[in-house]
Enzyme design. Structure first.
Site, PDB file in Angstrom:
ATOM      1  N   HIS A  53      -0.700   8.438 -13.618  1.00 19.15           N
ATOM      2  CA  HIS A  53       0.182   8.651 -14.766  1.00 19.15           C
ATOM      3  C   HIS A  53      -0.696   8.802 -16.005  1.00 19.15           C
ATOM      4  O   HIS A  53      -1.782   8.216 -16.068  1.00 19.15           O
ATOM      5  CB  HIS A  53       1.099   7.445 -15.014  1.00 19.15           C
ATOM      6  CG  HIS A  53       2.183   7.259 -14.011  1.00 19.15           C
ATOM      7  ND1 HIS A  53       2.512   6.028 -13.483  1.00 19.15           N
ATOM      8  CD2 HIS A  53       3.038   8.136 -13.436  1.00 19.15           C
ATOM      9  CE1 HIS A  53       3.513   6.153 -12.637  1.00 19.15           C
ATOM     10  NE2 HIS A  53       3.851   7.430 -12.578  1.00 19.15           N
ATOM     11  N   HIS A  94       0.362   6.373  -2.764  1.00 19.21           N
ATOM     12  CA  HIS A  94      -0.765   7.260  -2.530  1.00 19.21           C
ATOM     13  C   HIS A  94      -1.267   7.811  -3.866  1.00 19.21           C
ATOM     14  O   HIS A  94      -0.477   8.304  -4.673  1.00 19.21           O
ATOM     15  CB  HIS A  94      -0.317   8.400  -1.606  1.00 19.21           C
ATOM     16  CG  HIS A  94      -1.418   9.345  -1.258  1.00 19.21           C
ATOM     17  ND1 HIS A  94      -2.590   8.926  -0.676  1.00 19.21           N
ATOM     18  CD2 HIS A  94      -1.540  10.681  -1.430  1.00 19.21           C
ATOM     19  CE1 HIS A  94      -3.392   9.967  -0.500  1.00 19.21           C
ATOM     20  NE2 HIS A  94      -2.771  11.048  -0.956  1.00 19.21           N
ATOM     21  N   GLU A 146       8.457  11.006 -13.782  1.00 19.44           N
ATOM     22  CA  GLU A 146       8.069   9.587 -13.695  1.00 19.44           C
ATOM     23  C   GLU A 146       8.270   8.861 -15.024  1.00 19.44           C
ATOM     24  O   GLU A 146       7.720   7.787 -15.263  1.00 19.44           O
ATOM     25  CB  GLU A 146       6.625   9.468 -13.191  1.00 19.44           C
ATOM     26  CG  GLU A 146       6.406  10.140 -11.834  1.00 19.44           C
ATOM     27  CD  GLU A 146       6.336   9.187 -10.636  1.00 19.44           C
ATOM     28  OE1 GLU A 146       5.900   8.054 -10.801  1.00 19.44           O
ATOM     29  OE2 GLU A 146       6.729   9.608  -9.521  1.00 19.44           O
ATOM     30  N   GLY A 185       0.814  -1.222   0.000  1.00 13.53           N
ATOM     31  CA  GLY A 185       0.000   0.000   0.000  1.00 13.53           C
ATOM     32  C   GLY A 185       0.842   1.265   0.000  1.00 13.53           C
ATOM     33  O   GLY A 185       0.539   2.240   0.692  1.00 13.53           O
ATOM     34  N   LEU A 186       1.890   1.251  -0.803  1.00 16.60           N
ATOM     35  CA  LEU A 186       2.864   2.351  -0.728  1.00 16.60           C
ATOM     36  C   LEU A 186       2.522   3.553  -1.603  1.00 16.60           C
ATOM     37  O   LEU A 186       3.111   4.622  -1.423  1.00 16.60           O
ATOM     38  CB  LEU A 186       4.245   1.840  -1.168  1.00 16.60           C
ATOM     39  CG  LEU A 186       4.866   0.735  -0.308  1.00 16.60           C
ATOM     40  CD1 LEU A 186       6.141   0.211  -0.971  1.00 16.60           C
ATOM     41  CD2 LEU A 186       5.187   1.258   1.087  1.00 16.60           C
ATOM     42  N   CYS A 245       2.422  -0.492 -18.090  1.00 13.27           N
ATOM     43  CA  CYS A 245       3.359  -0.080 -17.023  1.00 13.27           C
ATOM     44  C   CYS A 245       4.573  -0.984 -17.004  1.00 13.27           C
ATOM     45  O   CYS A 245       5.661  -0.577 -16.603  1.00 13.27           O
ATOM     46  CB  CYS A 245       2.723  -0.211 -15.640  1.00 13.27           C
ATOM     47  SG  CYS A 245       1.302   0.806 -15.365  1.00 13.27           S
ATOM     48  N   VAL A 302      -5.058   3.783  -6.791  1.00 13.09           N
ATOM     49  CA  VAL A 302      -6.189   3.160  -6.088  1.00 13.09           C
ATOM     50  C   VAL A 302      -5.937   1.672  -5.838  1.00 13.09           C
ATOM     51  O   VAL A 302      -6.222   1.154  -4.754  1.00 13.09           O
ATOM     52  CB  VAL A 302      -7.492   3.368  -6.905  1.00 13.09           C
ATOM     53  CG1 VAL A 302      -8.667   2.679  -6.237  1.00 13.09           C
ATOM     54  CG2 VAL A 302      -7.762   4.857  -7.084  1.00 13.09           C
ATOM     55  N   ASN A 323      -1.234  -3.911  -7.727  1.00  9.55           N
ATOM     56  CA  ASN A 323      -0.415  -2.788  -7.260  1.00  9.55           C
ATOM     57  C   ASN A 323      -0.502  -1.610  -8.231  1.00  9.55           C
ATOM     58  O   ASN A 323       0.298  -0.672  -8.163  1.00  9.55           O
ATOM     59  CB  ASN A 323       1.050  -3.222  -7.119  1.00  9.55           C
ATOM     60  CG  ASN A 323       1.448  -3.412  -5.662  1.00  9.55           C
ATOM     61  OD1 ASN A 323       0.798  -2.878  -4.764  1.00  9.55           O
ATOM     62  ND2 ASN A 323       2.500  -4.166  -5.433  1.00  9.55           N
TER      63      ASN A 323
HETATM   64  O1  SUG Z   1       4.247   3.973  -8.883  1.00  9.44           O
HETATM   65  N1  SUG Z   1       2.817   0.999  -7.703  1.00  9.44           N
HETATM   66  C1  SUG Z   1       3.359   1.766  -8.811  1.00  9.44           C
HETATM   67  C2  SUG Z   1       2.641   1.423 -10.092  1.00  9.44           C
HETATM   68  C3  SUG Z   1       3.288   2.062 -11.284  1.00  9.44           C
HETATM   69  C4  SUG Z   1       2.497   1.913 -12.525  1.00  9.44           C
HETATM   70  N2  SUG Z   1       3.162   2.489 -13.617  1.00  9.44           N
HETATM   71  C5  SUG Z   1       2.590   3.144 -14.652  1.00  9.44           C
HETATM   72  N3  SUG Z   1       1.363   3.551 -14.631  1.00  9.44           N
HETATM   73  N4  SUG Z   1       3.340   3.400 -15.660  1.00  9.44           N
HETATM   74  C6  SUG Z   1       3.279   3.269  -8.556  1.00  9.44           C
HETATM   75  O2  SUG Z   1       2.236   3.727  -8.089  1.00  9.44           O
HETATM   76  C7  SUG Z   1       2.765   0.081  -5.443  1.00  9.44           C
HETATM   77  C8  SUG Z   1       3.723  -0.622  -4.514  1.00  9.44           C
HETATM   78  C9  SUG Z   1       3.071  -1.108  -3.245  1.00  9.44           C
HETATM   79  O3  SUG Z   1       2.041  -0.561  -2.855  1.00  9.44           O
HETATM   80  O4  SUG Z   1       3.591  -2.037  -2.601  1.00  9.44           O
HETATM   81  C10 SUG Z   1       3.429   0.912  -6.518  1.00  9.44           C
HETATM   82  O5  SUG Z   1       4.505   1.452  -6.312  1.00  9.44           O
END
Ligand code: SUG
Length: 451
Positions: free
Chosen positions: A256, A29, A180, A26-27, A375, A32, A369
C-alpha cells in the site's frame, strides 16, 4: 472549489479494535511481515490492548480519537456460502479438514487495519458539503473481500445523520476496480479546515496503460478504482492527483502507499521510491494546492527500501499540534533499525520541516501481520457539528477506554495458533464478546448474527 475555511474541523483517527481471532495465517501475498510470520502463536489479548494503548495515549496527548469495532469471525456465513452445511461446529470441523486455508481466511481479524476500511472525503471538499464514505472492496484477497459488507453497516450506523454524511456503494468487486481504501489516499491541505487536494496512489492501470507494473507481488489498487471513488465523492480535476506507485517498491513489499509515504496538512513525508514519477507527482500537487507543499524526501541511501518495509517508518501517524508543529507516531520496530532511527533524528527531527516530535508505540502483534500505527486508523476530518452528529459511543474518552480494556480482558485469549481456529468454542466466545461490544458502543445491530 471555495476558499472557505472552518476552524472547528479536527481530524479524528478511528482505530480498529483488534478482534478476538487475531492470528498469524500468512494470508497476505506481497505483505512480507504476514508471509514471514505465518504459523506463529498470536496473542489476541495483547494485540487488542496494544491497540487500545495507542488510542489512549494519543487521546491523552490531546488528539481526537475514535474506535471502530472488529468484524464477526469466523465468518460462518461465508463458509455456508461455500457449501459447508450442518451445525456451526460441523461447518467448522469440515472446513478445517477439507479447506484449511479457507478456514484461516474466514477467521482473520484483518478489519483491524481500518486504513483499508474505506476512503473518506471531508465535507469541505465535497460539492454537497457532506462527509463522503466509500467502503473499500478489498477484492484482492479472499479474507479481506469479506469485510466491506459489515464495514458499510458500521460506517452507516456511526455516520447515520444524512444531513452530514453521504455513503456510496462499494466499487464492483473485480480486479479492474480493486480498491484498498484510505491506505492509498492522502489529503494535502493547509490546516485541516481548509480545502484540500487529494492524492490517490495506484499500483496498476486496468484498462490501457503502458503495462509497467510490479512483477513479483500484486498491485492492489487500480487507477480506475481511485478515479471512481473520486467521482463518487464529487471531486473535480483541480482537486485530485493520481500517481502510480513505483512498481519496484511493490515488489519489495510495499503493498500500500501508506507503507512508503504519509501526508498531513501540507507535509508529504515519502521515500524516494514511493512514486513512479516523483517529480511529476510533486509538480501536480503544487499546481493544485492553495498552500505551499512541504515535501520531506527520504533518499534510499539514508533508508533502504528493505529497511522501510521492515521498520514501517512511513506507516507512521503524522499528527498536527495546536502550535503548528507535527508529531510522528512510529512503531517500535523503527528503534531496532539503526539507519531508520538515525534518519528520524538527523533527517526528520533536525530537518527544516514541521515534524518536532517522534513518539514510539508498541503495536508488535499487529506489525507481525504487516499493520503499523497508520494501518490501524481511518482518518475522518470532522467539523464541530459533524462530530456532534456522530452516533453511537465511538469517540474515545477515559470511561470508554476503561470499559473496552475490561471487555478485552474478560473475553480474549492470550494465545491463538492457526490450529485453534477450528475450535467451536472460539466461535462461541467471539459472538458473545461482539454482542456485548455492540451494546458498549451503542451501535445497534451491525453483525450478520444480529440481523
Ligand atoms: O491487507 N495483513 C493486512 C495488513 C494491512 C495493512 N494495512 C495498511 N498498510 N494500510 C493486509 O495485507 C495479514 C493477515 C494474516 O496473514 O493472517 C493481513 O491481512
Amino acid at each position: 472549489m471555495s476558499q472557505e475555511t472552518d476552524p472547528t474541523v479536527r481530524e479524528v483517527n478511528f482505530d480498529g479494535l483488534v478482534g478476538p481471532t487475531h492470528n498469524y495465517s500468512g494470508l497476505a501475498h506481497g505483505n512480507v511481515a504476514s508471509m514471514t510470520h505465518e504459523g506463529l502463536v498470536a496473542n489476541p489479548r495483547e494485540a487488542a490492548l496494544q491497540g487500545l494503548g495507542k488510542m489512549k495515549s494519543l487521546m491523552d496527548a490531546g488528539y481526537a480519537q475514535g474506535v471502530l469495532p472488529p468484524q464477526q469471525r469466523p465468518d460462518l456465513g461465508a463458509l455456508r456460502a461455500l457449501g459447508f452445511t450442518g451445525s456451526d461446529a460441523r461447518v467448522l470441523s469440515r472446513a478445517a479438514e477439507e479447506a484449511p486455508q479457507v478456514l484461516r481466511a474466514v477467521c482473520s481479524a484483518s478489519s483491524m487495519w481500518t486504513a483499508n476500511a474505506g476512503t473518506v472525503t471531508p465535507s469541505l471538499d465535497a460539492p454537497d458539503r457532506r462527509v463522503q464514505f466509500t467502503p473499500a472492496n478489498l477484492q484482492s484477497s479472499f479474507h479481506r473481500y469479506l469485510e466491506p459488507a459489515t464495514t458499510g453497516r458500521v460506517l452507516a450506523a456511526i455516520f447515520r445523520d444524512e444531513r452530514y454524511f453521504a455513503h456510496h456503494p462499494v466499487l464492483p468487486s473485480t480486479p479492474a476496480f480493486s480498491d484498498e481504501g484510505a491506505a492509498n489516499h492522502t489529503r494535502l491541505c493547509g490546516d485541516h479546515g481548509e480545502a484540500g487536494v487529494h492524492l490517490y496512489v495506484y499500483g496498476r492501470q486496468a484498462f490501457g496503460g503502458d503495462g509497467v507494473e510490479p512483477r513479483r507481488f500484486p498491485a492492489r489498487q487500480t487507477l480506475e478504482a481511485s478515479q471512481a471513488v473520486a467521482r463518487q465523492h464529487g471531486l473535480e480535476e483541480a482537486q485530485t492527483v493520481f500517481a502510480q506507485q513505483h512498481p519496484d517498491a511493490i515488489d519489495a513489499g510495499v503493498f500500500h502507499n501508506d507503507v512508503i509515504a504519509v501526508g498531513n496538512g501540507p507535509v508529504l513525508l515519502y521515500h524516494e521510491m514511493a512514486f513512479r514519477d516523483e517529480q511529476g507527482t510533486l509538480d501536480a500537487l503544487r499546481a493544485r494546492m492553495a498552500t505551499p507543499l512541504i515535501p520531506v524526501r527520504v533518499p534510499a541511501e539514508a533508508v533502504s527500501l528493505d529497511d522501510a518495509v521492515a521498520s514501517y517508518l512511513f506507516n507512521s501517524q503524522l499528527l498536527s499540534n495546536p502550535d503548528g508543529t507535527m508529531t510522528l507516531v512510529v512503531p517500535g520496530e523503527c528503534q531496532e533499525r539503526e539507519a531508520v532511527w538515525r534518519c528520524l533524528q538527523d533527517h526528520l527531527l533536525a530537518g527544516n520541516n514541521p515534524i518536532a516530535e517522534v513518539v514510539v508505540k508498541d503495536v508488535k502483534q499487529s506489525m507481525r501481520n504487516g499493520g503499523g500505527p497508520a494501518c490501524l486508523r481511518l482518518r475522518v476530518a470532522l467539523s464541530g457539528e459533524e462530530r456532534a452528529a456522530v452516533a453511537g459511543r465511538v469517540l474515545l474518552d477515559d470511561a470508554l477506554h476503561g470499559e473496552l480494556v475490561a471487555w478485552v480482558e474478560r473475553h480474549y485469549r492470550d494465545r491463538l495458533a492457526p490450529a485453534d481456529l477450528a475450535d467451536p468454542q472460539l466461535a462461541h466466545e467471539t459472538l458473545t464478546a461482539l454482542d456485548e461490544l455492540t451494546r458498549i458502543l451503542k451501535l445497534g445491530s451491525v453483525y450478520p448474527f444480529q440481523l
